[in-house]
Scaffold this motif. Structure first.
Motif, PDB file in Angstrom:
ATOM      1  N   MET A 155       9.023 -10.521  11.876  1.00  0.00           N
ATOM      2  CA  MET A 155       7.794 -10.609  12.669  1.00  0.00           C
ATOM      3  C   MET A 155       7.249 -12.043  12.605  1.00  0.00           C
ATOM      4  O   MET A 155       6.836 -12.510  11.542  1.00  0.00           O
ATOM      5  CB  MET A 155       6.769  -9.605  12.125  1.00  0.00           C
ATOM      6  CG  MET A 155       5.863  -9.006  13.159  1.00  0.00           C
ATOM      7  SD  MET A 155       6.698  -8.232  14.588  1.00  0.00           S
ATOM      8  CE  MET A 155       6.936  -6.552  13.997  1.00  0.00           C
TER       9      MET A 155
ATOM     10  N   THR B  70      -5.275  -4.573  15.052  1.00  0.00           N
ATOM     11  CA  THR B  70      -4.739  -3.843  13.885  1.00  0.00           C
ATOM     12  C   THR B  70      -5.681  -4.145  12.726  1.00  0.00           C
ATOM     13  O   THR B  70      -6.654  -4.885  12.891  1.00  0.00           O
ATOM     14  CB  THR B  70      -3.342  -4.361  13.499  1.00  0.00           C
ATOM     15  OG1 THR B  70      -3.457  -5.737  13.100  1.00  0.00           O
ATOM     16  CG2 THR B  70      -2.325  -4.245  14.622  1.00  0.00           C
TER      17      THR B  70
ATOM     18  N   ASN C  87       0.871  -1.179   0.000  1.00  0.00           N
ATOM     19  CA  ASN C  87       0.000   0.000   0.000  1.00  0.00           C
ATOM     20  C   ASN C  87       0.912   1.234   0.000  1.00  0.00           C
ATOM     21  O   ASN C  87       1.262   1.777   1.047  1.00  0.00           O
ATOM     22  CB  ASN C  87      -0.899  -0.054   1.247  1.00  0.00           C
ATOM     23  CG  ASN C  87      -1.699   1.208   1.454  1.00  0.00           C
ATOM     24  OD1 ASN C  87      -1.639   2.147   0.661  1.00  0.00           O
ATOM     25  ND2 ASN C  87      -2.452   1.233   2.543  1.00  0.00           N
TER      26      ASN C  87
ATOM     27  N   THR D 215      -6.335  -7.892  12.443  1.00  0.00           N
ATOM     28  CA  THR D 215      -7.199  -8.592  13.404  1.00  0.00           C
ATOM     29  C   THR D 215      -8.589  -7.965  13.519  1.00  0.00           C
ATOM     30  O   THR D 215      -9.493  -8.583  14.059  1.00  0.00           O
ATOM     31  CB  THR D 215      -6.529  -8.598  14.792  1.00  0.00           C
ATOM     32  OG1 THR D 215      -6.118  -7.269  15.104  1.00  0.00           O
ATOM     33  CG2 THR D 215      -5.318  -9.505  14.822  1.00  0.00           C
TER      34      THR D 215
ATOM     35  N   VAL E 127       4.056 -14.233   0.909  1.00  0.00           N
ATOM     36  CA  VAL E 127       4.238 -12.961   1.630  1.00  0.00           C
ATOM     37  C   VAL E 127       4.997 -13.180   2.945  1.00  0.00           C
ATOM     38  O   VAL E 127       6.032 -12.538   3.185  1.00  0.00           O
ATOM     39  CB  VAL E 127       2.870 -12.281   1.907  1.00  0.00           C
ATOM     40  CG1 VAL E 127       3.079 -10.985   2.688  1.00  0.00           C
ATOM     41  CG2 VAL E 127       2.139 -12.017   0.597  1.00  0.00           C
TER      42      VAL E 127
ATOM     43  N   SER F 142       8.004  -6.584   8.698  1.00  0.00           N
ATOM     44  CA  SER F 142       6.708  -6.676   9.382  1.00  0.00           C
ATOM     45  C   SER F 142       5.555  -6.967   8.421  1.00  0.00           C
ATOM     46  O   SER F 142       4.463  -7.325   8.872  1.00  0.00           O
ATOM     47  CB  SER F 142       6.420  -5.387  10.160  1.00  0.00           C
ATOM     48  OG  SER F 142       5.275  -5.518  10.960  1.00  0.00           O
TER      49      SER F 142
ATOM     50  N   SER G 167       4.900 -14.771  15.329  1.00  0.00           N
ATOM     51  CA  SER G 167       3.582 -14.627  15.960  1.00  0.00           C
ATOM     52  C   SER G 167       3.455 -15.614  17.109  1.00  0.00           C
ATOM     53  O   SER G 167       4.001 -16.725  17.045  1.00  0.00           O
ATOM     54  CB  SER G 167       2.479 -14.918  14.943  1.00  0.00           C
ATOM     55  OG  SER G 167       1.234 -15.033  15.603  1.00  0.00           O
TER      56      SER G 167
ATOM     57  N   VAL H 201      -2.864  -8.220  18.910  1.00  0.00           N
ATOM     58  CA  VAL H 201      -2.869  -6.751  18.904  1.00  0.00           C
ATOM     59  C   VAL H 201      -3.931  -6.302  17.898  1.00  0.00           C
ATOM     60  O   VAL H 201      -3.878  -6.714  16.729  1.00  0.00           O
ATOM     61  CB  VAL H 201      -1.502  -6.183  18.457  1.00  0.00           C
ATOM     62  CG1 VAL H 201      -1.509  -4.660  18.545  1.00  0.00           C
ATOM     63  CG2 VAL H 201      -0.362  -6.775  19.270  1.00  0.00           C
TER      64      VAL H 201
ATOM     65  N   SER I 149       6.776 -10.069  -1.741  1.00  0.00           N
ATOM     66  CA  SER I 149       6.870 -11.422  -2.303  1.00  0.00           C
ATOM     67  C   SER I 149       7.694 -11.458  -3.589  1.00  0.00           C
ATOM     68  O   SER I 149       7.963 -12.517  -4.128  1.00  0.00           O
ATOM     69  CB  SER I 149       5.471 -11.997  -2.545  1.00  0.00           C
ATOM     70  OG  SER I 149       4.827 -11.286  -3.575  1.00  0.00           O
TER      71      SER I 149
ATOM     72  N   PRO J 226       4.503 -11.485  18.465  1.00  0.00           N
ATOM     73  CA  PRO J 226       3.476 -10.786  19.252  1.00  0.00           C
ATOM     74  C   PRO J 226       2.273 -11.655  19.545  1.00  0.00           C
ATOM     75  O   PRO J 226       1.925 -12.543  18.769  1.00  0.00           O
ATOM     76  CB  PRO J 226       3.049  -9.626  18.328  1.00  0.00           C
ATOM     77  CG  PRO J 226       4.069  -9.554  17.242  1.00  0.00           C
ATOM     78  CD  PRO J 226       4.624 -10.935  17.104  1.00  0.00           C
TER      79      PRO J 226
END
Ligand SMILES: NC(=O)c1ccc[n+]([C@@H]2O[C@H](COP(=O)([O-])OP(=O)(O)OC[C@H]3O[C@@H](n4cnc5c(N)ncnc54)[C@H](O)[C@@H]3O)[C@@H](O)[C@H]2O)c1
Length: 269
Positions: A149, A199, A48, A202, A122, A99, A151, A197, A74, A194
């Motif tokens: 990152m 975001t 993005n 989620t 990804v 991330s 999880s 969280v 990717s 993490p």
């Protein structure tokens, strides 16, 4: 002897340059902000591109130095461009935080192959390609810190997220093995795993198609998540950003191949 100055300096990133992928949103955006707050110049990268530019502009507006760029993690060939952006921004590259990530849910017996392919592209390949681009540059330039990152999902078996958890398990082993291979080049490779969280990743459980939040549904999702954690709350993006800062900074200079787990205590390892 450690002093107030030496302790502050250990977390100081002034003069250093960081790349953060997935920086348009959530944990990547917060990590970029925290690294910039510690003085780093930050390349905010995301598929993005507009969102990445917005994140960078927010950092600049707050007095920091940043640039926002589009990238599809990717695609291996796009990562060299991020190294070049870092060099354009600050003539060096010290920190790379992978991330960018996606999520997909299904029961194992129903898992669409396309979902697994997308997660591997990804979450696994995107992290690998970023770590390779960073590692190749850092190998020739005195070292650096790479942060991936992962999880809590790969530590706590939860229904419906097998494909995602598999992808994060791969990120963890990539982190450990790369740390083994590049330590002698003064490159540290660590991961952050993490817990939950809120975001964009989620919030799909409680955000309607028109972008508004369903408050009742939000409570239904967040309350049990919070109760499940010994700390009795879900995470905030900055909880993760500060872990990224620690791993990026000299304060963690003896730490490599490790999985830091800001998760309120839901998983202990
Ligand atoms: N939020 C959580 O509870 C949580 C928990 C554990 C791990 N994580 C991990 O943290 C990372 C960030 O997640 P988040 O919660 O901030 O999600 P998010 O959806 O808010 O942010 C992810 C970002 O990655 C970007 N992205 C997706 N595909 C991309 C691609 N191919 N190339 C470049 N950018 C791409 C998205 O555009 C988005 O801006 C992910 O790796 C995720 O798996 C999140």
């Amino acid at each position: 002897m450690e002093t107030a100055n030496s302790v502050r300096e250990a977390f100081e990133l002034t003069g250093r340059v960081a790349v953060v992928t997935g920086a348009a949103s959530g944990l990547g955006r917060s990590s970029a902000q925290v690294l910039a707050g510690a003085g780093a110049s930050v390349v905010c990268a995301d598929i993005n591109a507009e969102g990445a530019k917005k994140s960078a502009q927010e950092i600049v507006d707050a007095g920091g130095k940043a640039v926002g760029v589009g990238i599809d993690v990717s695609r291996s060939e796009e990562h060299e461009g991020l190294v070049e952006e870092a060099l354009r921004l600050g003539q060096r590259l010290d920190v790379w935080c992978n991330s960018a990530g996606i999520m997909a849910e299904s029961k194992v017996l129903d898992m669409p192959e396309a979902d697994l392919d997308a997660l591997v592209s990804v979450n696994v390949k995107g992290t690998l390609f970023g770590a390779q681009a960073a590692g190749r540059y850092m190998s020739d330039h005195g070292g650096g810190s790479i942060i991936n990152m992962a999880s809590a999902g790969m530590l706590v078996p939860s229904p419906n997220i097998a494909a995602y958890a598999m992808s994060k398990g791969a990120v963890v082993q990539l982190t450990r093995i790369m740390a083994l291979e590049v330590g002698k080049k003064n490159i540290r490779v660590n991961a952050v795993a993490p817990g939950f969280v809120p975001t964009n990743m989620t919030s799909r459980y409680y955000v309607r198609d028109d972008g508004t939040e369903d408050e009742a549904m939000k409570q239904m999702v967040l309350e049990p998540m919070a109760k499940f954690a010994p700390m009795k709350r879900v995470g905030a993006p900055s909880d993760i950003g500060y872990c990224v800062l620690y791993l990026a900074s000299d304060a963690s200079s003896f730490l490599t191949g490790q999985i830091l787990s800001p998760n309120g205590g839901v998983a202990m390892h």
